[in-house]
Motif scaffolding. Structure first.
Motif, PDB file in Angstrom:
ATOM      1  N   LEU A  33       0.827  -1.214   0.000  1.00 39.59           N
ATOM      2  CA  LEU A  33       0.000   0.000   0.000  1.00 39.59           C
ATOM      3  C   LEU A  33       0.859   1.260   0.000  1.00 39.59           C
ATOM      4  N   LEU A  34       2.025   1.199   0.651  1.00 39.57           N
ATOM      5  CA  LEU A  34       2.920   2.356   0.694  1.00 39.57           C
ATOM      6  C   LEU A  34       3.755   2.499  -0.578  1.00 39.57           C
ATOM      7  N   PHE A  35       3.638   1.526  -1.465  1.00 35.29           N
ATOM      8  CA  PHE A  35       4.421   1.559  -2.701  1.00 35.29           C
ATOM      9  C   PHE A  35       3.943   2.679  -3.619  1.00 35.29           C
ATOM     10  N   TRP A  36       2.702   3.136  -3.443  1.00 39.84           N
ATOM     11  CA  TRP A  36       2.149   4.253  -4.207  1.00 39.84           C
ATOM     12  C   TRP A  36       1.820   5.389  -3.237  1.00 39.84           C
ATOM     13  N   PRO A  37       2.827   6.140  -2.802  1.00 40.45           N
ATOM     14  CA  PRO A  37       2.644   7.112  -1.721  1.00 40.45           C
ATOM     15  C   PRO A  37       1.758   8.300  -2.070  1.00 40.45           C
ATOM     16  N   ASP A  38       1.574   8.586  -3.363  1.00 38.77           N
ATOM     17  CA  ASP A  38       0.795   9.766  -3.754  1.00 38.77           C
ATOM     18  C   ASP A  38      -0.704   9.507  -3.838  1.00 38.77           C
ATOM     19  N   ASP A  39      -1.104   8.244  -3.731  1.00 35.86           N
ATOM     20  CA  ASP A  39      -2.528   7.900  -3.767  1.00 35.86           C
ATOM     21  C   ASP A  39      -3.099   8.026  -2.356  1.00 35.86           C
ATOM     22  N   ARG A  41      -6.059   7.515  -1.107  1.00 35.72           N
ATOM     23  CA  ARG A  41      -6.882   6.393  -0.642  1.00 35.72           C
ATOM     24  C   ARG A  41      -6.021   5.232  -0.167  1.00 35.72           C
ATOM     25  N   LEU A  42      -4.963   4.934  -0.927  1.00 36.72           N
ATOM     26  CA  LEU A  42      -4.070   3.854  -0.508  1.00 36.72           C
ATOM     27  C   LEU A  42      -3.324   4.223   0.775  1.00 36.72           C
ATOM     28  N   ARG A  43      -3.028   5.505   0.930  1.00 39.22           N
ATOM     29  CA  ARG A  43      -2.336   5.952   2.142  1.00 39.22           C
ATOM     30  C   ARG A  43      -3.240   5.775   3.359  1.00 39.22           C
ATOM     31  N   PHE A  44      -4.500   6.105   3.218  1.00 36.55           N
ATOM     32  CA  PHE A  44      -5.443   5.889   4.309  1.00 36.55           C
ATOM     33  C   PHE A  44      -5.612   4.394   4.586  1.00 36.55           C
ATOM     34  N   ALA A  45      -5.630   3.589   3.524  1.00 44.24           N
ATOM     35  CA  ALA A  45      -5.723   2.135   3.697  1.00 44.24           C
ATOM     36  C   ALA A  45      -4.501   1.609   4.438  1.00 44.24           C
ATOM     37  N   ALA A  46      -3.313   2.136   4.099  1.00 46.60           N
ATOM     38  CA  ALA A  46      -2.084   1.735   4.787  1.00 46.60           C
ATOM     39  C   ALA A  46      -2.159   2.108   6.261  1.00 46.60           C
ATOM     40  N   PHE A  47      -2.690   3.290   6.545  1.00 49.59           N
ATOM     41  CA  PHE A  47      -2.831   3.728   7.934  1.00 49.59           C
ATOM     42  C   PHE A  47      -3.771   2.787   8.697  1.00 49.59           C
ATOM     43  N   ALA A  48      -4.882   2.398   8.068  1.00 49.31           N
ATOM     44  CA  ALA A  48      -5.838   1.492   8.714  1.00 49.31           C
ATOM     45  C   ALA A  48      -5.188   0.143   9.014  1.00 49.31           C
ATOM     46  N   VAL A  49      -4.406  -0.382   8.058  1.00 54.52           N
ATOM     47  CA  VAL A  49      -3.716  -1.659   8.267  1.00 54.52           C
ATOM     48  C   VAL A  49      -2.699  -1.527   9.395  1.00 54.52           C
ATOM     49  N   PHE A  50      -1.978  -0.402   9.416  1.00 50.96           N
ATOM     50  CA  PHE A  50      -0.969  -0.190  10.454  1.00 50.96           C
ATOM     51  C   PHE A  50      -1.617  -0.109  11.840  1.00 50.96           C
ATOM     52  N   VAL A  51      -2.716   0.616  11.947  1.00 56.57           N
ATOM     53  CA  VAL A  51      -3.410   0.730  13.241  1.00 56.57           C
ATOM     54  C   VAL A  51      -3.889  -0.638  13.707  1.00 56.57           C
ATOM     55  N   ALA A  52      -4.472  -1.418  12.782  1.00 63.37           N
ATOM     56  CA  ALA A  52      -4.937  -2.769  13.133  1.00 63.37           C
ATOM     57  C   ALA A  52      -3.778  -3.626  13.616  1.00 63.37           C
ATOM     58  N   ALA A  53      -2.640  -3.531  12.931  1.00 61.51           N
ATOM     59  CA  ALA A  53      -1.462  -4.306  13.339  1.00 61.51           C
ATOM     60  C   ALA A  53      -0.967  -3.852  14.708  1.00 61.51           C
ATOM     61  N   GLY A  54      -0.974  -2.542  14.937  1.00 57.13           N
ATOM     62  CA  GLY A  54      -0.550  -2.014  16.234  1.00 57.13           C
ATOM     63  C   GLY A  54      -1.449  -2.462  17.370  1.00 57.13           C
ATOM     64  N   VAL A  55      -2.745  -2.525  17.106  1.00 55.59           N
ATOM     65  CA  VAL A  55      -3.700  -2.978  18.128  1.00 55.59           C
ATOM     66  C   VAL A  55      -3.436  -4.444  18.490  1.00 55.59           C
ATOM     67  N   THR A  56      -3.112  -5.261  17.482  1.00 60.64           N
ATOM     68  CA  THR A  56      -2.835  -6.675  17.780  1.00 60.64           C
ATOM     69  C   THR A  56      -1.595  -6.824  18.656  1.00 60.64           C
ATOM     70  N   ASP A  57      -0.671  -5.857  18.569  1.00 63.46           N
ATOM     71  CA  ASP A  57       0.536  -5.906  19.397  1.00 63.46           C
ATOM     72  C   ASP A  57       0.173  -5.834  20.879  1.00 63.46           C
ATOM     73  N   TYR A  58      -0.857  -5.055  21.186  1.00 61.60           N
ATOM     74  CA  TYR A  58      -1.336  -4.987  22.576  1.00 61.60           C
ATOM     75  C   TYR A  58      -2.208  -6.190  22.907  1.00 61.60           C
ATOM     76  N   LEU A  59      -3.124  -6.524  21.992  1.00 62.13           N
ATOM     77  CA  LEU A  59      -4.113  -7.558  22.287  1.00 62.13           C
ATOM     78  C   LEU A  59      -3.500  -8.938  22.473  1.00 62.13           C
ATOM     79  N   ASP A  60      -2.503  -9.294  21.638  1.00 61.33           N
ATOM     80  CA  ASP A  60      -1.975 -10.658  21.747  1.00 61.33           C
ATOM     81  C   ASP A  60      -1.323 -10.886  23.106  1.00 61.33           C
ATOM     82  N   GLY A  61      -0.605  -9.874  23.602  1.00 60.21           N
ATOM     83  CA  GLY A  61       0.009 -10.010  24.923  1.00 60.21           C
ATOM     84  C   GLY A  61      -1.025 -10.056  26.033  1.00 60.21           C
ATOM     85  N   TYR A  62      -2.050  -9.210  25.917  1.00 63.18           N
ATOM     86  CA  TYR A  62      -3.101  -9.172  26.935  1.00 63.18           C
ATOM     87  C   TYR A  62      -3.856 -10.502  26.990  1.00 63.18           C
ATOM     88  N   ILE A  63      -4.237 -11.010  25.822  1.00 64.49           N
ATOM     89  CA  ILE A  63      -4.984 -12.270  25.764  1.00 64.49           C
ATOM     90  C   ILE A  63      -4.131 -13.429  26.262  1.00 64.49           C
TER      91      ILE A  63
END
Length: 199
Positions: A33-39, A41-63
């Motif tokens: 998604l970051l391969f096309w930095p000027d798009d 929509r793709l940048r927002f999609a990359a941000f959404a994927v990154f946030v989801a990945a970051g949340v799992t970093d907390y959740l997996d340890g907690y669970i």
């Protein structure tokens, strides 16, 4: 007739481990998604994927702690997933010049520390010596993820919150400072075992 005992559930497919697998799987998606930095929509999609990945970093340890799902596989894979996510983001953000100029040194510091600590952990594992994660190291990871979140949003984020990229770069330098401190802390804790190793 002998009673048939139920087979023990595989530790590989606990909820905690599956979240970690998801974080690993997010890395190539995020890079693509970051391969096309000027798009935008793709940048927002990359941000959404990154946030989801970051949340799992907390959740997996907690669970893992809350539901007794800790496993050797999870303890091995969790820091690897974090390092893959951080390293891929730093490389892609440097490639599209979101991180550029003097700020590249902050990224270099973070990447070098990750390699250094990984090598130290691998060596100490052979000596059966554990390296516990300090509270400062946890703060370092949190600040890193916040910095990268702002930077991944980048130009797309600027359309909603002006100054997004600058905030990300400031946080990246803070993360680099914490990285230096924790890297030295790990080296100080591990160097004694390296020097005293009779081999």
């Amino acid at each position: 007739m002998n009673a048939v005992l139920p087979r023990p559930r595989s530790q590989a497919w606990t909820v905690a481990n599956c979240l970690t697998y998801g974080r690993v799987a997010a890395v190539p998606v995020l890079a693509a998604l970051l391969f096309w930095p000027d798009d935008v929509r793709l940048r927002f999609a990359a941000f959404a994927v990154f946030v989801a990945a970051g949340v799992t970093d907390y959740l997996d340890g907690y669970i893992a702690r809350a539901y007794a799902q800790s496993s050797a596989l999870g303890r091995m894979l969790d820091p690897i997933a974090d390092k893959l996510l951080v390293s891929a983001c730093l490389l892609m953000l440097a490639a599209d010049h979101t991180i550029s100029g003097f700020s590249l040194w902050a990224a270099i510091v973070i990447l070098c520390r990750e390699v250094l600590v990984s090598g130290l952990r691998e060596y100490l594992a052979e000596l059966k010596v554990g390296v516990p994660v300090s509270k400062v190291a946890k703060w370092k990871t949190t600040v890193q993820l916040l910095a990268l979140g702002f930077l991944v949003a980048g130009p797309a984020g600027e359309t909603i919150l002006p100054g997004t990229t600058v905030a990300g770069l400031v946080l990246l330098w803070i993360a680099a400072a914490l990285t230096l401190y924790t890297g030295w802390d790990y080296m100080r804790a591990g160097i004694k075992h390296v020097i005293d190793d009779p081999r």
